[in-house]
Design an enzyme around this catalytic site. Sequence first.
Site, PDB file in Angstrom:
ATOM      1  N   CYS A 131     -19.207  52.639  40.902  1.00 29.02           N
ATOM      2  CA  CYS A 131     -19.303  53.070  42.114  1.00 29.02           C
ATOM      3  C   CYS A 131     -20.350  54.013  42.456  1.00 29.02           C
ATOM      4  O   CYS A 131     -20.089  55.126  41.833  1.00 29.02           O
ATOM      5  CB  CYS A 131     -18.110  53.026  43.069  1.00 29.02           C
ATOM      6  SG  CYS A 131     -17.994  53.612  44.782  1.00 29.02           S
ATOM      7  N   PRO A 132     -21.351  54.192  43.316  1.00 27.87           N
ATOM      8  CA  PRO A 132     -21.869  53.001  44.071  1.00 27.87           C
ATOM      9  C   PRO A 132     -22.844  52.183  43.656  1.00 27.87           C
ATOM     10  O   PRO A 132     -23.703  51.721  44.202  1.00 27.87           O
ATOM     11  CB  PRO A 132     -22.311  53.733  45.304  1.00 27.87           C
ATOM     12  CG  PRO A 132     -22.962  54.944  44.865  1.00 27.87           C
ATOM     13  CD  PRO A 132     -22.180  55.141  43.665  1.00 27.87           C
TER      14      PRO A 132
END
Lengths: 181, 83
Positions: B22-23
């Site tokens: 993430c991200p």
Amino acid sequence: MDIDIEKQLKELQAKVKTLEAGNNDQLSMVVFSGDLDKILAAMIIATGAAAYDMKVKLFFTFWAISALRDPKKSGKGKNFIEKMFGMMLPRGAGKVKLSNMNMCGMGTAMIKGIMKKHKVASLPEMFKTAGEIGVEINICEMSMNLMGFKREEMIDYPKMTVCGVGTFLSDAQESKIQLFI
Amino acid sequence: MTTEELKNLKSNTIVDARGTACPGPLLAAKKGIGEIESGEIMEIYSSDEGTKNDIPKWCSKMTHEFLGIVEEDSYSRLFLKKA
């Protein structure tokens, strides 16, 4: 009577305009902390929001500005105290420390190792991505002066401006989301 | 769409975000979507569990149509149609 309606219409139009202005697909964030973990969180939110096609404006102030220093550059014309500050504060995103469990740098080194293992981007990498995706960085001029930082010692970043609180307030007013980290 | 239907689907582009956290997958999706036309299909490979929740939400915000997920051994294939 007709004139009244026209007047009211104009007032309503003006009201709608101000309401719409405060509801832009925009994120404004104050990045205050100089801690690795907090700046990392800020940058993950910022780049994530950019992936959502939001306009992202970060206002770097106080301790967070250290993370924007380029270790290869130095500022000119500093006085004694400014030089001391420059020496004591972290030189760039690769040098900022954890807010907790730093343990004289051991904790920070450990978390960097764990981040690598979990393929989490490092802070310098996050700045690079943010720049590519169009995240704007505004740096608080007053904080820069207090800490004796110069514009020329900051990293190369596509959209970086030195400004005051007014810029942040204008940006925040136009934003759907405002955060302080 | 059912898993079988998804498996037979021909993607116009595949974005491989395996090994990013993430991200990363979200950024990869954002990049990939710019390279296809409206109505075309994009497929995202991700080994990040959170992506399975994130991409459908991202799609509804960006008005792309989320088509579904096919689970492979060590990763997921997420399908969407560009708005």
